[in-house]
Write an enzyme that holds these catalytic residues in place. Sequence first.
Site, short mmCIF file in Angstrom:
data_model
loop_
_atom_site.label_atom_id
_atom_site.label_comp_id
_atom_site.label_asym_id
_atom_site.label_seq_id
_atom_site.Cartn_x
_atom_site.Cartn_y
_atom_site.Cartn_z
N LYS A 1 -3.63 -9.05 -9.34
CA LYS A 1 -4.65 -9.96 -8.81
C LYS A 1 -5.98 -9.22 -8.85
O LYS A 1 -6.31 -8.50 -7.91
CB LYS A 1 -4.31 -10.33 -7.35
CG LYS A 1 -3.15 -11.27 -7.20
CD LYS A 1 -3.20 -12.12 -5.93
CE LYS A 1 -3.07 -11.34 -4.66
NZ LYS A 1 -2.71 -12.19 -3.50
N THR B 1 -3.67 0.93 -2.39
CA THR B 1 -2.35 1.55 -2.24
C THR B 1 -2.02 2.41 -3.46
O THR B 1 -1.67 3.58 -3.33
CB THR B 1 -1.25 0.47 -2.09
OG1 THR B 1 -1.65 -0.47 -1.09
CG2 THR B 1 0.08 1.07 -1.71
N LEU B 2 -2.16 1.81 -4.64
CA LEU B 2 -1.80 2.54 -5.86
C LEU B 2 -2.73 3.69 -6.16
O LEU B 2 -2.31 4.75 -6.59
CB LEU B 2 -1.77 1.58 -7.06
CG LEU B 2 -0.44 0.91 -7.36
CD1 LEU B 2 -0.54 0.11 -8.63
CD2 LEU B 2 0.67 1.94 -7.50
N ASP C 1 7.07 -10.79 -0.23
CA ASP C 1 7.28 -11.51 1.04
C ASP C 1 6.02 -12.12 1.62
O ASP C 1 4.89 -11.75 1.30
CB ASP C 1 7.84 -10.55 2.08
CG ASP C 1 6.78 -9.56 2.58
OD1 ASP C 1 6.12 -8.91 1.74
OD2 ASP C 1 6.58 -9.48 3.80
N GLY D 1 8.77 -4.57 -1.90
CA GLY D 1 8.42 -5.64 -2.82
C GLY D 1 8.90 -5.47 -4.25
O GLY D 1 9.25 -6.45 -4.91
N GLU E 1 5.42 -1.33 -9.29
CA GLU E 1 4.92 -2.11 -8.14
C GLU E 1 5.17 -3.60 -8.35
O GLU E 1 5.33 -4.05 -9.49
CB GLU E 1 3.41 -1.88 -7.98
CG GLU E 1 3.03 -1.01 -6.80
CD GLU E 1 3.22 -1.67 -5.44
OE1 GLU E 1 4.09 -2.56 -5.28
OE2 GLU E 1 2.50 -1.28 -4.51
N ASP E 2 5.16 -4.32 -7.27
CA ASP E 2 5.30 -5.78 -7.35
C ASP E 2 3.96 -6.42 -7.70
O ASP E 2 3.85 -7.21 -8.62
CB ASP E 2 5.85 -6.36 -6.04
CG ASP E 2 5.09 -5.89 -4.80
OD1 ASP E 2 4.15 -5.07 -4.91
OD2 ASP E 2 5.44 -6.34 -3.69
N SER F 1 -6.02 -5.10 -3.92
CA SER F 1 -7.23 -4.26 -3.80
C SER F 1 -7.09 -3.01 -4.66
O SER F 1 -8.09 -2.43 -5.08
CB SER F 1 -7.44 -3.85 -2.34
OG SER F 1 -6.50 -2.89 -1.96
N GLY F 2 -5.87 -2.58 -4.89
CA GLY F 2 -5.63 -1.36 -5.67
C GLY F 2 -5.63 -0.09 -4.83
O GLY F 2 -5.35 0.99 -5.33
P1 IMP Z 1 -3.31 -3.29 -2.43
O1 IMP Z 1 -3.37 -3.34 -3.94
O2 IMP Z 1 -3.50 -1.94 -1.87
O3 IMP Z 1 -4.25 -4.30 -1.81
O4 IMP Z 1 -1.87 -3.69 -1.93
C1 IMP Z 1 -0.97 -4.38 -2.69
C2 IMP Z 1 0.18 -4.76 -1.78
O5 IMP Z 1 -0.25 -5.84 -0.91
C3 IMP Z 1 1.35 -5.29 -2.56
O6 IMP Z 1 2.26 -4.27 -2.89
C4 IMP Z 1 1.93 -6.30 -1.60
O7 IMP Z 1 2.83 -5.67 -0.72
C5 IMP Z 1 0.75 -6.81 -0.81
N1 IMP Z 1 0.23 -8.09 -1.36
C6 IMP Z 1 -0.91 -8.29 -2.02
N2 IMP Z 1 -1.06 -9.58 -2.40
C7 IMP Z 1 0.05 -10.22 -1.96
C8 IMP Z 1 0.51 -11.60 -2.05
O8 IMP Z 1 -0.11 -12.49 -2.62
N3 IMP Z 1 1.71 -11.84 -1.47
C9 IMP Z 1 2.45 -10.89 -0.83
N4 IMP Z 1 2.07 -9.61 -0.73
C10 IMP Z 1 0.88 -9.27 -1.29
MG MG Z 2 4.21 -3.77 -1.97
#
Ligand code: IMP
Ligand code: MG
Length: 175
Positions: free
Chosen positions: A129, A105-106, A157, A42, A97-98, A102-103
């Site tokens: 978000k 992953t980071l 994506d 991403g 990051e893109d 939820s945070g």
């Molecule tokens: P999280 O912060 O661990 O929930 O994961 C974030 C990842 O979820 C991002 O790097 C994206 O790959 C994916 N993601 C979260 N929101 C979106 C969205 O609105 N569109 C596409 N991918 C998303």
């Molecule tokens: Mg990603």
Amino acid sequence: MYKITGTLLSEVEIKAKVKELAKRIDEDYNGEDILLVGILKGASVFVADLMREIHANVNIDFMSVSSYGNGTTSSGTVRIIKDVDVDIRGKNVLIVEDIIDSGVTLRNLVDTMQTREPKSLKLCTLLDKPHRRKANVFVDYVGFVVEDKFIVGYGIDYAEKYRNLPYIGIVEDVE
Ligand code: IMP
Ligand code: MG
């Protein structure tokens, strides 16, 4: 059927924001070398544009990761699918990051990277978000804070589609 129903951020808005972030990064690092670590897939477009607006010496590397478990815990492990090629010890690492949702992953990635003893470790995301944040993670550089909608384009994506859109659009389930 899923369709792009609107533009959230135009090419012009994104370009201006990337410049602004790069300027802040240059000021903060004050001439020190930076290792940019883009998170695949991403962040590929964002990191490619961002690096060209940074004047400091940068190296670039990439990681591909996926989070374990149910995503409700704020600590855990991150599965590294592709690691960086270099030893980050003693380096100024800036993870790019893109989008942070939820945070989880980071949060997990930061914990893993800290054990490798970089000189500094900071985070940069184009989009934040905050509505569904589960893990506590401080992001040093945030491009745009966005609503809780599913977004695509500029590297991001939906089922591997739309990464090549030059702007950021909203995807919705429409009849
Ligand atoms: P999280 O912060 O661990 O929930 O994961 C974030 C990842 O979820 C991002 O790097 C994206 O790959 C994916 N993601 C979260 N929101 C979106 C969205 O609105 N569109 C596409 N991918 C998303
Ligand atoms: Mg990603």
